[in-house]
Write a protein that holds these residues in place. Structure first.
Motif, mmCIF file in Angstrom:
data_model
loop_
_atom_site.group_PDB
_atom_site.id
_atom_site.type_symbol
_atom_site.label_atom_id
_atom_site.label_comp_id
_atom_site.label_asym_id
_atom_site.label_seq_id
_atom_site.Cartn_x
_atom_site.Cartn_y
_atom_site.Cartn_z
ATOM 1 N N ARG A 15 -9.552 27.461 7.460
ATOM 2 C CA ARG A 15 -8.401 26.563 7.561
ATOM 3 C C ARG A 15 -8.380 25.956 8.966
ATOM 4 O O ARG A 15 -8.697 26.626 9.948
ATOM 5 C CB ARG A 15 -7.140 27.391 7.347
ATOM 6 N N THR A 16 -8.035 24.676 9.067
ATOM 7 C CA THR A 16 -7.965 24.032 10.383
ATOM 8 C C THR A 16 -6.560 23.497 10.616
ATOM 9 O O THR A 16 -5.986 22.825 9.762
ATOM 10 C CB THR A 16 -9.001 22.895 10.477
ATOM 11 N N VAL A 17 -6.007 23.810 11.773
ATOM 12 C CA VAL A 17 -4.654 23.382 12.121
ATOM 13 C C VAL A 17 -4.707 22.596 13.439
ATOM 14 O O VAL A 17 -5.390 23.004 14.377
ATOM 15 C CB VAL A 17 -3.717 24.610 12.269
ATOM 16 N N THR A 18 -3.997 21.478 13.488
ATOM 17 C CA THR A 18 -3.938 20.689 14.722
ATOM 18 C C THR A 18 -2.617 20.958 15.428
ATOM 19 O O THR A 18 -1.536 20.686 14.879
ATOM 20 C CB THR A 18 -4.046 19.176 14.405
ATOM 21 N N VAL A 19 -2.710 21.523 16.621
ATOM 22 C CA VAL A 19 -1.509 21.815 17.407
ATOM 23 C C VAL A 19 -1.515 20.898 18.626
ATOM 24 O O VAL A 19 -2.477 20.887 19.395
ATOM 25 C CB VAL A 19 -1.481 23.290 17.864
ATOM 26 N N VAL A 20 -0.450 20.130 18.811
ATOM 27 C CA VAL A 20 -0.338 19.237 19.964
ATOM 28 C C VAL A 20 0.709 19.787 20.934
ATOM 29 O O VAL A 20 1.800 20.195 20.517
ATOM 30 C CB VAL A 20 0.036 17.806 19.512
ATOM 31 N N PHE A 21 0.334 19.814 22.212
ATOM 32 C CA PHE A 21 1.289 20.115 23.282
ATOM 33 C C PHE A 21 1.502 18.827 24.065
ATOM 34 O O PHE A 21 0.531 18.249 24.557
ATOM 35 C CB PHE A 21 0.735 21.191 24.227
ATOM 36 N N SER A 22 2.741 18.377 24.186
ATOM 37 C CA SER A 22 2.972 17.121 24.929
ATOM 38 C C SER A 22 2.668 17.312 26.404
ATOM 39 O O SER A 22 2.279 16.377 27.083
ATOM 40 C CB SER A 22 4.424 16.670 24.781
ATOM 41 N N GLY A 23 2.804 18.548 26.926
ATOM 42 C CA GLY A 23 2.819 18.719 28.379
ATOM 43 C C GLY A 23 4.002 17.947 28.937
ATOM 44 O O GLY A 23 4.877 17.515 28.172
#
Ligand code: ZN
Length: 463
Positions: free
Chosen positions: A178-186
């Motif tokens: 499974r692939t998950v995209t996690v974004v951190f805005s910073g």
């Protein structure tokens, strides 16, 4: 996989997140808690994970509230890499050395008091010797190049336009097919900030951790602020007084120099000398110079036409204490940029002591001033302030400018989120006090139907 919020949850400092999969443990930022009464206690509390077992750390940018607990990791056995953008390496070194120095001074001061009272000995969180082992672990990754940082965890840094080298992150995490995209805005910058690009907008996320520092308001208009700044400087030069500008070494100092250089090109400055009276701000300005490849188009165009945006003929760099004191002897008008940004220490104090009582002096407050700081007292128009224990009459003009923020206001934050909205990410709002992050959640809900969560310190979420 899960994510634990180890800082900046319901407050703006102490950014730190732990990401765990079945194969990897990665920390995103490891910043210091600052300002509150409980900050020291929280900085010393163990992370709840043995640093030696971490595969890697990803650092969004150099600011101490994102980098300040990193030396504690290496002190406790962390031997992995800390991935960050190239300019973040020297900027982090500059800030951590300064933080170590300030903490040692603070510990000494407390111990002098405690010796008299018989209390326990205070120790610094880390000292200058703890900084180099951490700096050795900093590993450069350029913007927009995907890199594997741990088994099954790949990261891409995107320009966040907040300070030189600041980044938002896209993490692509694989676990059991499974692939998950996690974004951190910073920390996200405001649009049209000089020298820096606008924050890069990202196309999709399954999970989003987003800052909300100014989630409840917009800043004053930038063009109005610049016009006001120039008018104040011109008026002060006519009055033949000194212009004192307390400024943070990284970011604000370079913004001020940029506009002063612009005033010079417009013929508005005359020959009045401009001093950067801070070794740290001088080093930071040099680092901005040496990473001009990351400047925005306007600054690059200035460079191309032979107008360096970060210098002007009358710029004087004052590094030694002697050079700093010599500025007091300069008669007539002069512009002095010095730390600290909130007038809580540093060389700005002796300039204020020598000049606050003179009616021809102008103090330009262009940054956030915390409650209780000398800067806030000046903004509040107190008639007499104490500097080094000595009462000083305030006859100088105190001018406050609201539009030079390094953080995006609510409108910019909402616009940054817009392209992510169609992918309907699970949103976690951090890096904001409770009121701004509630306002931000309401704004994202009203415009996109998003239902952001407001995690508390220590909370762990699975996805
Ligand atoms: Zn920051």
């Amino acid at each position: 996989m899960d994510l634990t919020f180890l800082g900046a949850s319901g407050e703006v400092t102490g950014s730190c997140y732990l990401l765990r999969t079945d194969r990897a443990r990665v920390l995103i930022d490891c910043g210091m808690f600052q300002g509150s009464a409980t900050a020291d206690l929280k900085n010393r509390r163990p992370l709840g994970i043995d640093p030696a077992t971490l595969d890697a750390v990803i650092l969004t940018h150099a600011h101490i509230d994102h980098s300040g607990r990193l030396p504690l990791l290496t002190k406790s056995g962390f031997r992995g890499k800390v991935f960050c953008t190239p300019p973040t390496i020297p900027l982090t070194e500059l800030l951590l050395k300064d933080a170590a120095h300030l903490q040692s001074e603070e510990a000494d001061r407390m111990n002098r008091r405690r010796q008299r009272r018989g209390g326990p000995i205070a120790t610094a969180l880390f000292d200058e010797q703890d900084v180099p082992p951490l700096i050795k672990r900093l590993t450069p990754v350029t913007y927009e190049h995907e890199t594997e940082v741990a088994p099954g965890v790949r990261v891409t840094f995107h320009d966040a336009g907040h300070i030189l080298g600041s980044a938002s992150l896209t993490l692509t995490i694989s676990e059991r097919g499974r692939t998950v995209t996690v974004v951190f805005s910073g920390d996200l910058g405001e649009r049209n900030t000089v020298l820096l690009n606008d924050p890069v907008k990202l196309p999709r996320a399954d999970v989003l951790v987003m800052e909300s520092t100014y989630g409840d308001r917009d800043h004053r208009d930038l063009n109005e602020t610049v016009a006001q700044f120039k008018q104040i400087v011109v008026n002060s030069l006519h009055a033949k007084g000194k212009v004192l500008i307390p400024a943070f070494a990284i970011g604000r100092t370079q913004t001020i120099i940029y506009y002063l250089a612009q005033m010079h090109r417009e013929g508005l400055l005359g020959n009045a000398p401009v001093y950067i009276d801070s070794p740290m701000a001088i080093s930071a300005t040099r680092l901005y110079h040496s990473h001009a490849n990351l400047f925005d188009d306007a600054a690059k165009e200035l460079l191309r036409t032979g107008n360096n945006p970060l210098t002007l003929p009358q710029l004087r760099l004052s590094t030694s204490g002697e050079e700093s004191r010599a500025i007091n002897a300069v008669s007539g008008s002069a512009i002095v940029i010095a730390g600290s940004g909130m007038c809580t220490g540093g060389r700005i104090l002796h300039h204020l002591r020598h000049n606050l009582w003179k009616p021809e002096t102008t103090v330009i407050i262009a940054g956030f001033q915390a409650e209780g700081s000398l800067g806030r007292r000046l903004v509040n128009r107190e008639k007499i302030v104490k500097i080094y224990g000595e009462p000083i009459m305030v006859r100088a003009k105190i001018e406050t400018l609201g539009g030079f923020s390094a953080h995006a206001g609510q409108t910019t934050l909402v616009d940054w989120f817009a392209p992510l909205a169609p992918s309907a990410p699970r949103v976690f709002l951090t890096h904001g006090e409770q009121k701004p992050r509630q306002a931000m959640a309401a704004a994202l809900n009203a415009r996109f139907g998003a239902q952001p969560q407001l995690p508390m310190l220590g909370e762990c979420v699975e996805f």
